[in-house]
Write a protein that holds these residues in place. Structure first.
Motif, PDB file in Angstrom:
ATOM      1  N   GLY A   1      -5.249 -13.957 -47.446  1.00 23.15           N
ATOM      2  CA  GLY A   1      -4.342 -14.912 -46.822  1.00 23.15           C
ATOM      3  C   GLY A   1      -3.176 -14.235 -46.135  1.00 23.15           C
ATOM      4  O   GLY A   1      -2.773 -14.625 -45.026  1.00 23.15           O
ATOM      5  N   ASP A   2      -2.621 -13.202 -46.771  1.00 27.42           N
ATOM      6  CA  ASP A   2      -1.510 -12.460 -46.159  1.00 27.42           C
ATOM      7  C   ASP A   2      -1.968 -11.731 -44.900  1.00 27.42           C
ATOM      8  O   ASP A   2      -1.252 -11.689 -43.893  1.00 27.42           O
ATOM      9  CB  ASP A   2      -0.951 -11.454 -47.155  1.00 27.42           C
ATOM     10  CG  ASP A   2      -0.280 -12.119 -48.343  1.00 27.42           C
ATOM     11  OD1 ASP A   2       0.158 -13.271 -48.208  1.00 27.42           O
ATOM     12  OD2 ASP A   2      -0.213 -11.482 -49.408  1.00 27.42           O
ATOM     13  N   ARG A   3      -3.153 -11.180 -44.955  1.00 25.87           N
ATOM     14  CA  ARG A   3      -3.689 -10.480 -43.787  1.00 25.87           C
ATOM     15  C   ARG A   3      -3.940 -11.463 -42.647  1.00 25.87           C
ATOM     16  O   ARG A   3      -3.638 -11.169 -41.483  1.00 25.87           O
ATOM     17  CB  ARG A   3      -4.987  -9.755 -44.159  1.00 25.87           C
ATOM     18  CG  ARG A   3      -5.599  -8.936 -43.033  1.00 25.87           C
ATOM     19  CD  ARG A   3      -6.783  -8.114 -43.551  1.00 25.87           C
ATOM     20  NE  ARG A   3      -7.374  -7.335 -42.487  1.00 25.87           N
ATOM     21  CZ  ARG A   3      -8.306  -7.804 -41.646  1.00 25.87           C
ATOM     22  NH1 ARG A   3      -8.742  -9.055 -41.787  1.00 25.87           N
ATOM     23  NH2 ARG A   3      -8.799  -7.030 -40.690  1.00 25.87           N
ATOM     24  N   ALA A   4      -4.484 -12.632 -42.965  1.00 26.38           N
ATOM     25  CA  ALA A   4      -4.736 -13.644 -41.936  1.00 26.38           C
ATOM     26  C   ALA A   4      -3.429 -14.109 -41.292  1.00 26.38           C
ATOM     27  O   ALA A   4      -3.351 -14.277 -40.066  1.00 26.38           O
ATOM     28  CB  ALA A   4      -5.491 -14.825 -42.534  1.00 26.38           C
ATOM     29  N   ASP A   5      -2.380 -14.309 -42.108  1.00 26.37           N
ATOM     30  CA  ASP A   5      -1.085 -14.710 -41.555  1.00 26.37           C
ATOM     31  C   ASP A   5      -0.534 -13.639 -40.623  1.00 26.37           C
ATOM     32  O   ASP A   5       0.027 -13.947 -39.561  1.00 26.37           O
ATOM     33  CB  ASP A   5      -0.083 -14.963 -42.685  1.00 26.37           C
ATOM     34  CG  ASP A   5      -0.358 -16.250 -43.446  1.00 26.37           C
ATOM     35  OD1 ASP A   5      -1.054 -17.135 -42.907  1.00 26.37           O
ATOM     36  OD2 ASP A   5       0.120 -16.375 -44.589  1.00 26.37           O
ATOM     37  N   PHE A   6      -0.688 -12.381 -41.013  1.00 27.92           N
ATOM     38  CA  PHE A   6      -0.209 -11.287 -40.170  1.00 27.92           C
ATOM     39  C   PHE A   6      -0.956 -11.270 -38.836  1.00 27.92           C
ATOM     40  O   PHE A   6      -0.345 -11.153 -37.772  1.00 27.92           O
ATOM     41  CB  PHE A   6      -0.395  -9.955 -40.900  1.00 27.92           C
ATOM     42  CG  PHE A   6      -0.074  -8.751 -40.059  1.00 27.92           C
ATOM     43  CD1 PHE A   6       1.235  -8.396 -39.801  1.00 27.92           C
ATOM     44  CD2 PHE A   6      -1.089  -7.972 -39.517  1.00 27.92           C
ATOM     45  CE1 PHE A   6       1.534  -7.291 -39.022  1.00 27.92           C
ATOM     46  CE2 PHE A   6      -0.803  -6.870 -38.738  1.00 27.92           C
ATOM     47  CZ  PHE A   6       0.510  -6.530 -38.484  1.00 27.92           C
ATOM     48  N   LEU A   7      -2.279 -11.395 -38.881  1.00 30.73           N
ATOM     49  CA  LEU A   7      -3.057 -11.376 -37.646  1.00 30.73           C
ATOM     50  C   LEU A   7      -2.736 -12.579 -36.762  1.00 30.73           C
ATOM     51  O   LEU A   7      -2.690 -12.467 -35.533  1.00 30.73           O
ATOM     52  CB  LEU A   7      -4.555 -11.346 -37.968  1.00 30.73           C
ATOM     53  CG  LEU A   7      -5.067 -10.047 -38.597  1.00 30.73           C
ATOM     54  CD1 LEU A   7      -6.541 -10.185 -38.967  1.00 30.73           C
ATOM     55  CD2 LEU A   7      -4.870  -8.859 -37.654  1.00 30.73           C
ATOM     56  N   ALA A   8      -2.518 -13.740 -37.376  1.00 30.03           N
ATOM     57  CA  ALA A   8      -2.160 -14.924 -36.595  1.00 30.03           C
ATOM     58  C   ALA A   8      -0.824 -14.721 -35.892  1.00 30.03           C
ATOM     59  O   ALA A   8      -0.650 -15.131 -34.731  1.00 30.03           O
ATOM     60  CB  ALA A   8      -2.111 -16.154 -37.497  1.00 30.03           C
ATOM     61  N   SER A   9       0.122 -14.086 -36.579  1.00 27.89           N
ATOM     62  CA  SER A   9       1.420 -13.835 -35.948  1.00 27.89           C
ATOM     63  C   SER A   9       1.283 -12.855 -34.786  1.00 27.89           C
ATOM     64  O   SER A   9       1.946 -13.015 -33.748  1.00 27.89           O
ATOM     65  CB  SER A   9       2.423 -13.312 -36.981  1.00 27.89           C
ATOM     66  OG  SER A   9       2.113 -11.993 -37.402  1.00 27.89           O
ATOM     67  N   ARG A  10       0.394 -11.876 -34.916  1.00 23.74           N
ATOM     68  CA  ARG A  10       0.176 -10.911 -33.823  1.00 23.74           C
ATOM     69  C   ARG A  10      -0.612 -11.543 -32.680  1.00 23.74           C
ATOM     70  O   ARG A  10      -0.410 -11.190 -31.516  1.00 23.74           O
ATOM     71  CB  ARG A  10      -0.556  -9.682 -34.347  1.00 23.74           C
ATOM     72  CG  ARG A  10       0.305  -8.541 -34.862  1.00 23.74           C
ATOM     73  CD  ARG A  10       1.650  -8.939 -35.223  1.00 23.74           C
ATOM     74  NE  ARG A  10       2.550  -7.823 -35.527  1.00 23.74           N
ATOM     75  CZ  ARG A  10       3.605  -7.949 -36.288  1.00 23.74           C
ATOM     76  NH1 ARG A  10       3.894  -9.104 -36.850  1.00 23.74           N
ATOM     77  NH2 ARG A  10       4.414  -6.932 -36.501  1.00 23.74           N
ATOM     78  N   PHE A  11      -1.512 -12.437 -32.999  1.00 22.68           N
ATOM     79  CA  PHE A  11      -2.214 -13.193 -31.960  1.00 22.68           C
ATOM     80  C   PHE A  11      -1.200 -13.974 -31.126  1.00 22.68           C
ATOM     81  O   PHE A  11      -1.237 -13.970 -29.888  1.00 22.68           O
ATOM     82  CB  PHE A  11      -3.230 -14.128 -32.606  1.00 22.68           C
ATOM     83  CG  PHE A  11      -3.988 -15.000 -31.636  1.00 22.68           C
ATOM     84  CD1 PHE A  11      -4.703 -14.455 -30.587  1.00 22.68           C
ATOM     85  CD2 PHE A  11      -3.985 -16.377 -31.784  1.00 22.68           C
ATOM     86  CE1 PHE A  11      -5.405 -15.255 -29.696  1.00 22.68           C
ATOM     87  CE2 PHE A  11      -4.688 -17.183 -30.907  1.00 22.68           C
ATOM     88  CZ  PHE A  11      -5.399 -16.622 -29.850  1.00 22.68           C
TER      89      PHE A  11
END
Length: 294
Positions: free
Chosen positions: A47-57
């Motif tokens: 979940g933390d990794r997905a949030d990070f990638l979404a913020s970079r997207f």
């Protein structure tokens, strides 16, 4: 994203929910630089990794559009306090923030920017944190609030402080009470400002992007213009996003009698009638040396 206006005409507040862009996260990962890829690999929880990638997207998709380049070609640098900037494009100022399940980006032409977002979780706000980190006047307003509204009001104070301190540039290198304010209906009345901002005008505000999200923004500029709000989709499209405006305010420095006077030792007086009734309970020194009216 041809429907996205460029900063310089108006500031932009663009947000995204991680769950809404799950299908785009592999593409977002392919855009990352080496340092970002390394950070993504270090996350223990998916979940933390997905949030990070979404913020970079969000960051790379929007800034690439504004900079007229490919998302993977963007390069970033940071100041001494770690605040990022776009290499070679000082006019494209921005700030990024994320919480569990969502991220937000504030971009505005040329004005130093700060933004914060937090998820409202009932019972999570800690009164001891407010007691230790908030201004005394803010503590009083919190204590006077209904228990059912305590968590949301706590996050309104918290996000606003973070946004202003991030716009200032040194972030949490300053204490949280370096900026303090009270809420009066749809107005936000500043009580204290960081010494480094005392000679500069800046504007700030808050928005409820969704019922479970509180967001605050700040821009070091004299135009007082509130950002328009957009939401990023998994396709990369950006659509106008409805929001509930929680309040806005601004700070305008007065001319000091002596330029050699230490900035920030005292502030102009507040128009007391603009504050909630609780202002009568504030310490006399705050009432006498308090704040600039809006």
């Amino acid at each position: 994203m041809k429907n996205l206006p460029l900063p310089g005409t108006e500031p932009l507040l663009v947000w995204v929910r991680t769950a809404d862009v799950a299908a785009a996260l592999p593409q977002a990962e392919s855009w990352l630089g080496a340092a970002e890829r390394d950070k993504a690999r270090r996350f223990v929880f998916d979940g933390d990794r997905a949030d990070f990638l979404a913020s970079r997207f969000l960051l790379r998709r929007v800034l690439a559009e504004l900079a007229h380049t490919a998302p993977e070609r963007l390069a970033f640098e940071t100041n001494r306090w770690g605040k990022p900037a776009l290499c070679g494009r000082p006019e494209l100022t921005f700030n990024l923030a994320h919480c569990r399940g969502a991220a937000v980006l504030l971009a505005g032409g040329g004005a130093p920017a700060g933004v914060d977002i937090e998820a409202v979780v009932p019972g999570r706000a800690d009164p001891l944190v407010a007691q230790g980190l908030f201004h005394r006047a803010e503590q009083i307003q919190l204590l006077a609030s209904p228990r059912c509204g305590y968590d949301r009001l706590f996050l309104r104070f918290w996000t606003l402080k973070e946004a202003v301190l991030k716009a200032e540039g040194s972030g949490l290198a300053l204490p949280l009470d370096a900026f303090a304010a009270l809420f009066d209906a749809d107005a936000i009345v500043p009580l204290t400002v960081p010494a480094s901002l005392a000679g500069r005008p800046f504007a700030f505000g808050q928005a409820e992007l969704a019922p479970d999200l509180v967001c605050a923004w700040a821009r070091v500029t004299g135009d007082r213009q509130s950002p328009t709000t957009w939401q990023l989709q998994a396709t990369g499209a950006v659509l106008p996003a409805p929001q509930v405006r929680l309040g806005a305010g601004s700070y305008r420095p007065r001319a000091f009698a002596s330029r050699s006077e230490t900035v920030g030792k005292r502030c102009p007086k507040v128009h007391v009638e603009a504050l909630p009734q609780l202002i009568d309970n504030l310490p006399p020194t705050l009432r006498e040396n308090g704040c600039l009216s809006m």
